[in-house]
Design a protein around this motif. Structure first.
Motif, mmCIF file in Angstrom:
data_model
loop_
_atom_site.group_PDB
_atom_site.id
_atom_site.type_symbol
_atom_site.label_atom_id
_atom_site.label_comp_id
_atom_site.label_asym_id
_atom_site.label_seq_id
_atom_site.Cartn_x
_atom_site.Cartn_y
_atom_site.Cartn_z
ATOM 1 N N ARG A 18 0.723 -1.123 -0.020
ATOM 2 C CA ARG A 18 0.063 -0.061 -0.025
ATOM 3 C C ARG A 18 0.921 1.114 -0.047
ATOM 4 N NH1 ARG A 18 0.221 1.182 5.747
ATOM 5 N NH2 ARG A 18 1.083 -0.705 6.662
ATOM 6 N N THR A 19 0.389 2.389 -0.533
ATOM 7 C CA THR A 19 1.098 3.653 -0.659
ATOM 8 C C THR A 19 -0.081 4.904 0.050
ATOM 9 O OG1 THR A 19 2.281 5.338 -1.771
ATOM 10 C CG2 THR A 19 0.284 4.231 -2.870
ATOM 11 N N ALA A 20 0.606 5.842 0.718
ATOM 12 C CA ALA A 20 -0.278 6.866 1.120
ATOM 13 C C ALA A 20 -0.710 7.772 0.189
ATOM 14 C CB ALA A 20 0.392 7.464 2.552
ATOM 15 N N LEU A 21 0.046 7.890 -0.992
ATOM 16 C CA LEU A 21 -0.145 8.952 -1.978
ATOM 17 C C LEU A 21 -1.539 8.794 -2.365
ATOM 18 C CD1 LEU A 21 2.740 8.212 -4.578
ATOM 19 C CD2 LEU A 21 2.753 10.084 -2.786
ATOM 20 N N THR A 22 -1.859 10.027 -2.990
ATOM 21 C CA THR A 22 -3.321 10.395 -3.271
ATOM 22 C C THR A 22 -3.037 10.334 -4.977
ATOM 23 O OG1 THR A 22 -3.900 11.782 -1.595
ATOM 24 C CG2 THR A 22 -5.030 11.891 -3.457
ATOM 25 N N LEU A 23 -3.772 9.293 -5.572
ATOM 26 C CA LEU A 23 -3.642 9.210 -6.943
ATOM 27 C C LEU A 23 -4.682 9.748 -7.911
ATOM 28 C CD1 LEU A 23 -2.395 6.458 -5.787
ATOM 29 C CD2 LEU A 23 -2.354 5.676 -7.983
ATOM 30 N N TRP A 24 -5.677 10.215 -7.155
ATOM 31 C CA TRP A 24 -6.817 11.022 -8.141
ATOM 32 C C TRP A 24 -7.112 12.229 -6.816
ATOM 33 C CZ3 TRP A 24 -8.512 11.609 -12.713
ATOM 34 C CH2 TRP A 24 -9.565 12.331 -12.814
ATOM 35 N N ASP A 25 -7.014 13.597 -7.581
ATOM 36 C CA ASP A 25 -7.293 14.641 -6.532
ATOM 37 C C ASP A 25 -7.872 15.737 -7.716
ATOM 38 O OD1 ASP A 25 -7.367 16.928 -5.389
ATOM 39 O OD2 ASP A 25 -5.610 16.762 -4.373
ATOM 40 N N THR A 26 -9.058 15.870 -7.503
ATOM 41 C CA THR A 26 -9.878 16.699 -8.620
ATOM 42 C C THR A 26 -9.265 18.341 -8.460
ATOM 43 O OG1 THR A 26 -11.736 17.022 -7.081
ATOM 44 C CG2 THR A 26 -11.785 15.445 -9.040
ATOM 45 N N GLY A 27 -8.767 18.602 -7.233
ATOM 46 C CA GLY A 27 -8.175 19.907 -7.009
ATOM 47 C C GLY A 27 -6.717 20.122 -7.592
ATOM 48 N N ARG A 28 -6.184 19.088 -8.234
ATOM 49 C CA ARG A 28 -4.696 18.898 -8.580
ATOM 50 C C ARG A 28 -5.096 19.100 -10.281
ATOM 51 N NH1 ARG A 28 -1.902 14.231 -6.391
ATOM 52 N NH2 ARG A 28 -3.289 13.213 -7.781
ATOM 53 N N GLU A 29 -3.925 19.634 -10.862
ATOM 54 C CA GLU A 29 -4.164 19.465 -12.317
ATOM 55 C C GLU A 29 -2.676 19.037 -12.779
ATOM 56 O OE1 GLU A 29 -5.154 19.750 -16.091
ATOM 57 O OE2 GLU A 29 -6.550 20.388 -14.490
ATOM 58 N N PRO A 30 -2.724 17.962 -13.282
ATOM 59 C CA PRO A 30 -3.820 16.997 -13.711
ATOM 60 C C PRO A 30 -4.336 16.428 -12.403
ATOM 61 C CG PRO A 30 -1.847 15.952 -14.575
ATOM 62 C CD PRO A 30 -1.371 17.296 -13.960
ATOM 63 N N ALA A 31 -5.529 16.048 -12.449
ATOM 64 C CA ALA A 31 -6.249 15.398 -11.421
ATOM 65 C C ALA A 31 -5.462 13.910 -11.057
ATOM 66 C CB ALA A 31 -7.577 15.190 -11.518
ATOM 67 N N ALA A 32 -5.007 13.221 -12.060
ATOM 68 C CA ALA A 32 -4.445 11.981 -11.985
ATOM 69 C C ALA A 32 -2.992 12.038 -11.858
ATOM 70 C CB ALA A 32 -4.740 11.307 -13.353
ATOM 71 N N LEU A 33 -2.476 11.290 -10.830
ATOM 72 C CA LEU A 33 -0.973 11.592 -10.390
ATOM 73 C C LEU A 33 -0.266 10.552 -11.443
ATOM 74 C CD1 LEU A 33 1.457 12.186 -8.840
ATOM 75 C CD2 LEU A 33 0.719 10.197 -7.310
ATOM 76 N N LEU A 34 -1.030 9.590 -11.989
ATOM 77 C CA LEU A 34 -0.326 8.603 -12.708
ATOM 78 C C LEU A 34 -1.037 8.516 -14.062
ATOM 79 C CD1 LEU A 34 0.109 5.341 -10.490
ATOM 80 C CD2 LEU A 34 1.949 7.442 -10.818
ATOM 81 N N ALA A 35 -0.476 9.477 -14.958
ATOM 82 C CA ALA A 35 -1.020 9.623 -16.367
ATOM 83 C C ALA A 35 -0.332 8.876 -17.401
ATOM 84 C CB ALA A 35 -1.153 11.173 -16.683
ATOM 85 N N PRO A 36 -0.856 8.539 -18.523
ATOM 86 C CA PRO A 36 -0.157 7.818 -19.702
ATOM 87 C C PRO A 36 1.326 8.408 -19.877
ATOM 88 C CG PRO A 36 -2.317 7.926 -20.362
ATOM 89 C CD PRO A 36 -2.031 8.962 -19.195
ATOM 90 N N GLY A 37 2.328 7.647 -19.983
ATOM 91 C CA GLY A 37 3.706 8.232 -20.171
ATOM 92 C C GLY A 37 4.575 8.329 -18.986
ATOM 93 N N VAL A 38 3.654 8.798 -17.721
ATOM 94 C CA VAL A 38 4.410 8.843 -16.442
ATOM 95 C C VAL A 38 5.343 7.581 -16.151
ATOM 96 C CG1 VAL A 38 4.230 9.294 -13.983
ATOM 97 C CG2 VAL A 38 2.761 10.690 -15.536
ATOM 98 N N ARG A 39 6.555 7.899 -15.760
ATOM 99 C CA ARG A 39 7.416 6.850 -15.192
ATOM 100 C C ARG A 39 7.152 6.829 -13.695
ATOM 101 N NH1 ARG A 39 12.620 8.879 -16.030
ATOM 102 N NH2 ARG A 39 11.650 10.855 -15.968
ATOM 103 N N VAL A 40 7.238 5.489 -13.335
ATOM 104 C CA VAL A 40 7.062 5.120 -12.009
ATOM 105 C C VAL A 40 8.084 4.301 -11.245
ATOM 106 C CG1 VAL A 40 5.470 4.285 -10.168
ATOM 107 C CG2 VAL A 40 4.607 5.286 -12.120
#
Length: 192
Positions: A162-184
């Motif tokens: 598990r991780t404590a990261l917030t992956l989806w946040d509508t108050g953030r731009e972009p809302a998705a932390l992990l979007a296509p192309g992002v390296r993890v």
């Protein structure tokens, strides 16, 4: 498309054309496992001509920013996955944290990225019986994919941690932390 890599290459090429102002107007470019959706195309004949000329090139998937995902590896299925791999749970954590992953596409739930990068020999099946609730932040595997559940939901993937990261946040731009192309990069951390 032949595979996810080819779909990623097409997505990267179309995104680069769009950024350069050379792509006929489309509302969205959405990659998937073996397809790329071009939604809202205004000039379909011009887009068709452009796509007909495209030829896939090896290693041309999108290269986005690097996101570090600190994870506590205490998942309900860690021991089972380790057994499938023929290693100890500690070795399974090392195997999972070694690769650099890439978000191939998003789906299932807002903010859920399908990550590639784990060697094929470590593919694991989905659970025979899905769980009715998987906690938000769960790091999981199924088939060739690694993913992190952005919110609590039903799911049939094997849970590693598990991780404590917030992956989806509508108050953030972009809302998705992990979007296509992002390296993890996953890193093992102690609970706390």
């Amino acid at each position: 498309m032949a595979d996810t890599a080819e779909a990623g290459a097409l997505y990267a090429w179309l995104s680069a054309l769009r950024a350069a102002g050379e792509l006929p107007a489309v509302a969205e470019i959405v990659p998937a496992a073996r397809t790329v959706l071009l939604d809202g195309a205004e000039d379909v004949p011009a887009l068709t001509a452009l796509l007909t000329a495209w030829r896939p090139a090896a290693g041309t998937g999108p290269q986005g920013p690097l996101v570090e995902v600190p994870a506590v590896y205490d998942g309900a299925d860690l021991a089972e996955v380790a057994a499938l791999w023929g290693v100890s749970p500690e070795a399974a954590v090392r195997i999972h944290t070694e690769p650099l992953y890439r978000v191939a596409f998003c789906g299932f739930a807002p903010g859920f990225g399908y990550l590639t990068g784990l060697p094929e020999r470590y593919e694991v099946p989905r659970r025979a019986t899905p769980r009715t609730a998987v906690p938000a932040g769960s790091v999981a595997l199924a088939g060739p994919w690694t993913g992190v559940y952005p919110r609590s939901s039903p799911g049939g993937w094997q849970l590693l941690g598990r991780t404590a990261l917030t992956l989806w946040d509508t108050g953030r731009e972009p809302a998705a932390l992990l979007a296509p192309g992002v390296r993890v990069r996953f890193t093992a951390v102690r609970p706390g």
